[in-house]
Design an enzyme around this catalytic site. Structure first.
Site, PDB file in Angstrom:
ATOM      1  N   THR A 243       0.828  -1.208   0.000  1.00  0.00           N
ATOM      2  CA  THR A 243       0.000   0.000   0.000  1.00  0.00           C
ATOM      3  C   THR A 243       0.865   1.261   0.000  1.00  0.00           C
ATOM      4  OG1 THR A 243      -1.676  -1.232   1.234  1.00  0.00           O
ATOM      5  CG2 THR A 243      -1.916   1.151   1.164  1.00  0.00           C
ATOM      6  N   GLU A 460      16.229 -24.168  29.049  1.00  0.00           N
ATOM      7  CA  GLU A 460      16.809 -23.152  28.168  1.00  0.00           C
ATOM      8  C   GLU A 460      18.306 -23.367  27.992  1.00  0.00           C
ATOM      9  OE1 GLU A 460      14.957 -21.331  26.469  1.00  0.00           O
ATOM     10  OE2 GLU A 460      13.099 -21.709  27.547  1.00  0.00           O
TER      11      GLU A 460
END
Length: 657
Positions: A243, A460
């Site tokens: 756009t 982790e």
């Protein structure tokens, strides 16, 4: 000397309020001039009337029976007396009839007549007593038609509201509902966007710049026998600047630019969509050469005849048929170019995509590292920064970000700096903004038990350890066990931007993803639900390797992926039940192999895994240099995983992360 056309005064526009005002003035005029407002008529009382009768001042009394009012007319001699000087003066505006000098509101008619008769006999008067009735024809007529006026007025008001209001543009009124809702771009009043404001997208910009040049200088191309293209379709993921590119065309083109959305053609009334398409192209042809921009064209351009069980999309198909005819049918005008944008090109009708309608399909892809740097330069112009930012560093930290994402990063960084009472935006604010967008909002106040926190830390640390040991895994940036968004912990990587991916690279990424669950198994001999997102990721990767890319030896060089989106499989699978079973077996086998591989890697580096997890529990956030202190330099590190921030005190890291 004749006046210039531009300086001549504009004629006032006609308004319906003028009619309403004129009617009000007429009503007031009838009421005002039709009464005795300008006559010197005074109100009197019964006692004064009797006194005037005794004095012989009254020549006539006119009794209005239906209004209980009496009009009193004086003799010429009485008008000369001082007592009647107020009513003897001539009125400002002469009256057309005989005006009484006094009026009187009486009570009971019989008593009033008896009093006058008695006074006439006692004083031997020749006063005339007459009777009459009065009627206001104008007011009676007005009261008769007032209900109809109200009903018609309310009906007009409701119709205008139902059709979008009086100020709704061309489609705002019920009789103009078939008119186009396109907005005509005005370069003098609208905000002008130029190609300089569009960073990156070099190939796409070159294509649309040529379209603008077609309209500015058509002879340059038509002199060699070429034809101006009918249309260009901008295709790409959301946020890549389709756009914005169209806005730049509107700003650069010196021709009328009509802008509207695909949904503007859709209406509850049958036939309105096709009517609006006709009106849009009629307006564009009247102002040709011109450009029409249709955003989100998939709202009306979907393939016809697909899943049309109820016939509910007939209106949309009629609109599409009209658009096809206008773009390439009998009597079409080549001086109107249609620009369209969509991120769902796979669902568009084939007739819309053919040459002669949308001659060019311009793919607007996600920006690469060089284009991201240019986009950062554009969006950093209004940002007040505390230092000269390394744009190469920021562009490396945002792989896979679209132009809209980068604009969001710059805005979030400014908001974070303002939240911290800073006078300027720093590098760390941008990094915090990236973390905020990728991982979500930090939730340090989330209640987590020590046992859960330890499990998260080892999970982790397992990701970090396995990815550090594998050659093709993405380089680690940082690891955190601070809850963020829906995740309880996260490991940030900087993936290499590859154009093609080999099987060993995908398998290494899958192994690194399974490192979290493998670490839980190695350290606690238990597994948990914390690996849900990891399992979802590796399952999708494995299924893609087997069914999409043909990277499995058992299934072979076969793909069941249809890039056009026009498959006819319906509710059935494009393979047999035996093949489906084999696919499931190969996916499971591939995932389990990488899981065992991750467990073996962690068993061989258990002491380093433990040290890394303990440091993560202590500091909550660790960076690449923490892993280098534990594991040493990564032998196959290309340097892409650059540290995201200079080392700061642990407390500050906790606060900023």
């Amino acid at each position: 000397m004749a006046k210039d056309k531009n300086t001549s005064p504009k004629k006032p526009k006609f308004s319906s309020w003028w009619i309403y005002g004129l009617i009000a003035i007429l009503l007031l005029g009838f009421q005002f001039f039709g009464s005795n407002s300008f006559a010197n008529t005074k109100k009197t009382t019964t006692s004064e009337l009797q006194e005037y009768l005794r004095n012989g001042d009254i020549s006539k009394i006119l009794i209005i029976t239906n209004t209980r009012q009496a009009k009193v007319f004086l003799t010429d001699e009485a008008l000369q007396k001082d007592v009647h000087k107020d009513v003897a003066e001539k009125p400002l505006i002469p009256s057309t009839g005989i005006v009484p000098q006094y009026v009187l509101d009486y009570g009971d008619l019989q008593n009033f007549e008896n009093d006058i008769k008695k006074l006439k006999q006692e004083n031997n008067l020749e006063t005339i007593v007459d009777y009459d009735t009065e009627s206001n024809l104008f007011m009676e007529m007005l009261l008769g038609i007032l209900p109809f006026i109200l009903i018609i007025g309310i009906w007009i008001y409701l119709m205008r509201r139902m059709s979008g209001g009086a100020g709704g543009g061309a489609g705002g009124q019920i009789f103009n509902i078939g008119k186009s809702k396109a907005k005509l771009f005005d370069e003098k009043t609208d905000t002008r966007t130029s190609f300089k404001d569009v960073a990156g997208l070099e190939g796409a910009k070159e294509e649309v710049e040529e379209i603008v040049e077609f309209l500015r200088n058509p002879d340059k191309y038509t002199s060699l026998g070429g034809k101006i293209p009918k249309g260009a379709l901008l295709v790409g993921p959301p946020g890549t600047g389709k756009t914005l590119l169209a806005k730049a065309v509107a700003g650069e083109a010196k021709v009328p630019f009509f802008s509207l959305s695909g949904s503007d053609f859709v209406e509850m009334f049958v036939g309105v969509g096709a009517s609006r398409v006709r009106d849009l192209f009629k307006q564009a042809k009247d102002k040709s050469p011109a450009i029409i921009f249709i955003d989100e064209i998939d709202a009306i351009g979907r393939a016809r005849g697909k899943n049309n069980f109820t016939g509910s999309n007939d209106e949309r198909e009629n609109t599409l048929n009209q658009l096809l005819t206008e773009m390439d049918g009998f009597g079409t005008n080549t001086n109107v170019i249609v620009l369209a944008a969509t991120n769902r090109a796979d669902v568009l009708d084939k007739a819309l995509m053919r040459a002669g309608r949308f001659d060019r399909q311009i793919y607007v892809d996600l920006p690469d590292i060089r284009e991201r740097k240019e986009i950062f330069e554009v969006h950093l112009r209004p940002i007040k920064t505390a230092e000269t930012l390394d744009l190469d560093f920021l562009s490396r930290q945002t792989p896979g970000f679209s132009g809209a994402d980068i604009a969001n990063v710059c805005n979030e960084a400014a908001l974070i700096a303002a939240r911290k009472e800073k006078k300027a935006v720093t590098k760390q604010d941008f990094l915090d903004a990236v973390d905020r967008i990728v991982g979500g909002l930090e939730k340090k106040n989330k209640i987590i038990t020590p046992g859960e926190k330890k499990t998260i830390a080892y999970h982790e640390a397992g990701h970090a350890t396995v990815s550090w040991m594998l050659e093709h895994a993405a380089p680690l940036v940082k690891v955190t066990i601070v809850p963020r968004g829906q995740s309880l912990g996260a490991a940030w990587y900087l993936p290499e931007e590859r154009l093609i991916v080999r099987p060993e690279q995908m398998l290494d990424e899958m192994c690194a993803t399974m490192g979290g669950r493998a670490a839980e198994k190695v350290m606690f001999n238990k597994i948990s639900t914390g690996a849900l997102s990891d399992l979802e990721k590796v399952t999708k990767q494995a299924r893609a390797m087997v069914t999409v890319y043909g990277l499995n030896d058992e299934i072979g060089n076969v793909t069941y992926y249809d890039s056009s989106g026009q498959n006819d499989y319906g509710f059935s699978k494009p393979y047999s039940e035996e093949t489906a079973q084999k696919i499931d077996e190969e996916i499971s086998k591939m995932i389990e192999e990488q899981y065992k591989r991750a467990i073996d890697l962690l068993n061989n580096n258990k002491d380093k895994l433990t040290e890394l997890a303990e440091r993560l529990l202590e500091k909550e956030v660790i960076f690449k240099d923490d892993l280098e202190k534990i594991f040493g330099k990564r032998p196959f590190d290309s340097g892409a995983g650059e540290e995201i921030a200079e080392k700061e005190p642990a407390k500050e890291e906790e606060k900023s992360e």
